[in-house]
Enzyme design. Structure first.
Site, short mmCIF file in Angstrom:
data_model
loop_
_atom_site.label_atom_id
_atom_site.label_comp_id
_atom_site.label_asym_id
_atom_site.label_seq_id
_atom_site.Cartn_x
_atom_site.Cartn_y
_atom_site.Cartn_z
N ASP A 9 46.32 58.17 30.76
CA ASP A 9 47.75 58.50 30.88
C ASP A 9 48.74 57.50 30.26
OD1 ASP A 9 46.54 60.47 32.35
OD2 ASP A 9 47.45 59.93 34.26
N ASP A 47 48.48 63.54 31.80
CA ASP A 47 49.15 64.40 32.76
C ASP A 47 49.84 65.52 31.98
OD1 ASP A 47 48.51 63.11 35.10
OD2 ASP A 47 50.53 62.42 35.54
N HIS A 49 51.86 68.38 33.64
CA HIS A 49 52.32 69.11 34.83
C HIS A 49 53.18 70.32 34.49
CE1 HIS A 49 50.85 65.93 37.41
NE2 HIS A 49 51.62 65.02 36.83
N HIS A 62 58.00 64.31 35.83
CA HIS A 62 57.47 63.52 34.72
C HIS A 62 56.32 64.27 34.06
CE1 HIS A 62 54.79 62.59 38.08
NE2 HIS A 62 53.87 62.35 37.16
N LYS A 87 45.12 67.06 32.66
CA LYS A 87 45.03 67.14 34.12
C LYS A 87 46.40 67.36 34.73
CE LYS A 87 45.09 62.11 34.71
NZ LYS A 87 46.25 62.00 35.56
N CYS A 128 46.36 56.87 39.03
CA CYS A 128 45.43 57.59 38.14
C CYS A 128 44.25 56.74 37.68
CB CYS A 128 46.19 58.17 36.95
SG CYS A 128 47.43 59.39 37.49
#
Length: 184
Positions: A9, A47, A49, A62, A87, A128
């Site tokens: 990340d 990430d 999202h 974020h 993810k 993470c």
């Protein structure tokens, strides 16, 4: 025995000026770029999202899929990355660990490719990176955490230190980047 580097990340929103900027998060990038060339296989997690993620009940919005904040830090030598794990794509899940990747089963990938050792760096030590490292150990992976190539959110001032202690107590090996050549 096969070895890989896993970069967790290192995204714009986790670096200073980002939506969830980690103090000195960008300062780990030169160290990562320096060690990346030591590995034949480089994997990253990212990430990704959805806008309506429940994750944002705990954290500022974020790394929303497709935004500049979700992109890798511009100085990261991302062209060296062989495999990207996405993810946090489920709006009902935090997706802290790279083992929660939704584009492939990371545990199966490691097993199928006979990867038995992971060196982990990136952001963030206390979330993470920690969850990924602990999942790696649970999956029987020899796990190294590169301590000068990680940075913590530190919601509480000692969170990063406590995360390192937990990773160590669960079987992770803590290593500095300069010592990697001694174990590869």
């Amino acid at each position: 025995m096969k070895t890989a580097l896993l970069i967790v990340d290192v995204q714009n929103d986790f670096c200073p000026g980002g939506a969830l900027g980690v103090k000195d998060g960008d300062k780990i990038v030169p160290t990562i770029n320096k060690i990346i060339k030591k590995f034949d296989l480089v994997i990253s997690s990212q990430d990704w999202h959805p806008e309506d993620s429940v994750h944002f009940e705990k954290w500022p919005v974020h790394c929303v899929a497709g935004t500049k904040g979700a992109e890798f830090h511009p100085d990261l030598k991302s062209e060296k990355i062989d495999l990207k794990l996405i993810k946090g794509t489920d709006n009902k899940d935090d997706g802290y660990s790279a083992f929660e990747a939704t584009n492939l089963s990371f545990a199966n990938y490691l097993e199928e490719n006979e990867i038995t050792t992971l060196y982990i760096c990136g952001l963030t030590t206390d979330y993470c990176v920690k969850e990924t490292a602990l999942d790696a150990v649970k999956n029987g992976i020899h796990t190294f955490v590169i301590t000068d190539a990680i940075a913590a959110v530190n919601v509480q001032p000692c969170d990063g230190k406590e995360a390192l202690n937990e990773m160590y107590s669960k079987g992770c090996i803590l290593i500095e980047s300069e010592d990697i050549s001694d174990v590869l």
